[in-house]
Design a protein around this motif. Sequence first.
Motif, PDB file in Angstrom:
ATOM      1  N   GLU A  79       4.958 -13.707 -13.400  1.00 15.95           N
ATOM      2  CA  GLU A  79       3.652 -12.885 -13.001  1.00 15.95           C
ATOM      3  C   GLU A  79       4.421 -11.784 -12.044  1.00 15.95           C
ATOM      4  N   PRO A  80       3.922 -10.645 -12.061  1.00 20.95           N
ATOM      5  CA  PRO A  80       4.221  -9.494 -11.208  1.00 20.95           C
ATOM      6  C   PRO A  80       4.366  -9.890  -9.920  1.00 20.95           C
ATOM      7  N   THR A  81       5.159  -9.571  -8.777  1.00 19.92           N
ATOM      8  CA  THR A  81       5.113  -9.766  -7.751  1.00 19.92           C
ATOM      9  C   THR A  81       4.293  -8.422  -7.146  1.00 19.92           C
ATOM     10  N   LYS A  82       4.595  -7.385  -7.614  1.00 23.74           N
ATOM     11  CA  LYS A  82       3.685  -6.341  -7.127  1.00 23.74           C
ATOM     12  C   LYS A  82       2.937  -5.541  -8.455  1.00 23.74           C
ATOM     13  N   ARG A  83       1.522  -4.971  -7.964  1.00 23.45           N
ATOM     14  CA  ARG A  83       0.731  -4.267  -8.940  1.00 23.45           C
ATOM     15  C   ARG A  83       1.707  -3.158  -9.553  1.00 23.45           C
ATOM     16  N   THR A  84       1.665  -2.791 -10.922  1.00 24.70           N
ATOM     17  CA  THR A  84       2.734  -1.906 -11.215  1.00 24.70           C
ATOM     18  C   THR A  84       1.913  -0.966 -12.210  1.00 24.70           C
ATOM     19  N   ILE A  85       2.159   0.440 -11.982  1.00 19.76           N
ATOM     20  CA  ILE A  85       1.387   1.565 -12.541  1.00 19.76           C
ATOM     21  C   ILE A  85       2.316   2.671 -12.944  1.00 19.76           C
ATOM     22  N   THR A  86       1.663   3.457 -13.779  1.00 19.78           N
ATOM     23  CA  THR A  86       2.610   4.648 -14.037  1.00 19.78           C
ATOM     24  C   THR A  86       1.259   5.955 -13.773  1.00 19.78           C
ATOM     25  N   VAL A  87       1.756   6.946 -13.260  1.00 17.97           N
ATOM     26  CA  VAL A  87       1.041   8.231 -13.056  1.00 17.97           C
ATOM     27  C   VAL A  87       1.996   9.276 -13.229  1.00 17.97           C
ATOM     28  N   TYR A  88       1.209  10.629 -13.454  1.00 18.60           N
ATOM     29  CA  TYR A  88       1.951  11.809 -13.930  1.00 18.60           C
ATOM     30  C   TYR A  88       2.985  12.261 -12.526  1.00 18.60           C
ATOM     31  N   THR A  89       4.030  12.971 -13.049  1.00 16.66           N
ATOM     32  CA  THR A  89       4.656  13.378 -11.867  1.00 16.66           C
ATOM     33  C   THR A  89       3.860  14.464 -11.358  1.00 16.66           C
ATOM     34  N   GLY A  90       4.184  14.185  -9.846  1.00 11.03           N
ATOM     35  CA  GLY A  90       3.360  15.139  -9.063  1.00 11.03           C
ATOM     36  C   GLY A  90       2.187  14.539  -8.450  1.00 11.03           C
ATOM     37  N   TYR A  91       1.709  13.427  -8.827  1.00  9.75           N
ATOM     38  CA  TYR A  91       0.418  12.910  -8.307  1.00  9.75           C
ATOM     39  C   TYR A  91       0.757  12.325  -7.166  1.00  9.75           C
ATOM     40  N   GLY A  92      -0.041  12.397  -5.923  1.00  7.71           N
ATOM     41  CA  GLY A  92       0.375  12.012  -4.771  1.00  7.71           C
ATOM     42  C   GLY A  92       0.512  10.435  -4.551  1.00  7.71           C
ATOM     43  N   THR A  93       1.402   9.768  -4.626  1.00  7.41           N
ATOM     44  CA  THR A  93       1.843   8.164  -4.334  1.00  7.41           C
ATOM     45  C   THR A  93       1.650   7.690  -3.227  1.00  7.41           C
ATOM     46  N   GLY A  94       1.949   8.303  -2.088  1.00  6.71           N
ATOM     47  CA  GLY A  94       2.269   7.999  -0.816  1.00  6.71           C
ATOM     48  C   GLY A  94       1.299   6.835  -0.441  1.00  6.71           C
ATOM     49  N   ARG A  95       0.007   7.053  -0.592  1.00  4.91           N
ATOM     50  CA  ARG A  95      -0.984   5.773  -0.143  1.00  4.91           C
ATOM     51  C   ARG A  95      -0.668   4.468  -1.008  1.00  4.91           C
ATOM     52  N   LEU A  96      -0.569   4.790  -2.209  1.00  2.05           N
ATOM     53  CA  LEU A  96      -0.138   3.606  -3.059  1.00  2.05           C
ATOM     54  C   LEU A  96       1.259   2.813  -2.727  1.00  2.05           C
ATOM     55  N   LEU A  97       2.132   3.382  -2.638  1.00  2.00           N
ATOM     56  CA  LEU A  97       3.411   3.167  -2.091  1.00  2.00           C
ATOM     57  C   LEU A  97       3.304   2.357  -0.814  1.00  2.00           C
ATOM     58  N   LYS A  98       2.558   2.922   0.094  1.00  2.00           N
ATOM     59  CA  LYS A  98       2.313   2.285   1.573  1.00  2.00           C
ATOM     60  C   LYS A  98       1.357   0.966   1.040  1.00  2.00           C
ATOM     61  N   ASP A  99       0.390   0.758   0.172  1.00  2.00           N
ATOM     62  CA  ASP A  99       0.021  -0.369  -0.013  1.00  2.00           C
ATOM     63  C   ASP A  99       0.631  -1.435  -1.036  1.00  2.00           C
ATOM     64  N   ASN A 100       1.967  -1.171  -1.083  1.00  2.00           N
ATOM     65  CA  ASN A 100       3.095  -1.900  -1.760  1.00  2.00           C
ATOM     66  C   ASN A 100       2.731  -2.175  -3.326  1.00  2.00           C
ATOM     67  N   ILE A 101       2.334  -0.858  -3.908  1.00  3.62           N
ATOM     68  CA  ILE A 101       2.075  -0.926  -5.325  1.00  3.62           C
ATOM     69  C   ILE A 101       3.420  -0.042  -5.904  1.00  3.62           C
TER      70      ILE A 101
END
Length: 189
Positions: A79-101
């Motif tokens: 089972e994944p230890t983190k939720r894992t997603i893909t977004v397009y390059t340039g999408y703001g990922t700061g909040r997602l990374l901060k939330d351990n995604i």
Amino acid sequence: MDFIDDSGIILTSEVIRAGFTKANFYKFVKVHNFEQVAHGVYASPEAWADENYILSLRCPQAVFSHDEALYHYRLTDREPTKRTITVYTGYGTGRLLKDNICVHTIKKNLLEIGKTMVTTSFGHQIPMYDLERTICDLVRNRHNFEIQDYQTALRNYVTRTDKDLNRLMNYAKLFHVEKILREYMEFLL
């Protein structure tokens, strides 16, 4: 309010679009003890938290991928230890990374390739890459997987009756892993 879905989730954007003011909405949220579970996403006290569904509401451009997809398709039993997603390059990922995604990025024109809708264990529909795209992502990121997990996932794919080798090789060309994947498939088949 008619905007609460069957699982007790309500989106600020839908309420505002329907003509309600933010003030009235926030008053409703407070009176009924709704909890903010993500930016613009609120859950009733009775709601069961479907983390992947909430993430898909919070980030509608995202597609569940990699570890999430491997586990969903039972290519791995880990089972994944983190939720894992893909977004397009340039999408703001700061909040997602901060939330351990765990966030992977890809060129915008490749984001939709292999995207399908799957049902979570809570009965919600979320976007996830199909089986063949998941294998291509595995091969593209093979250095980030333990060798045993990598080999197990490939072996499990090969034994599936619902695999589509033609689709797999078409995707492999697009993601520049055709040579590597062909070698593995020839060895495993």
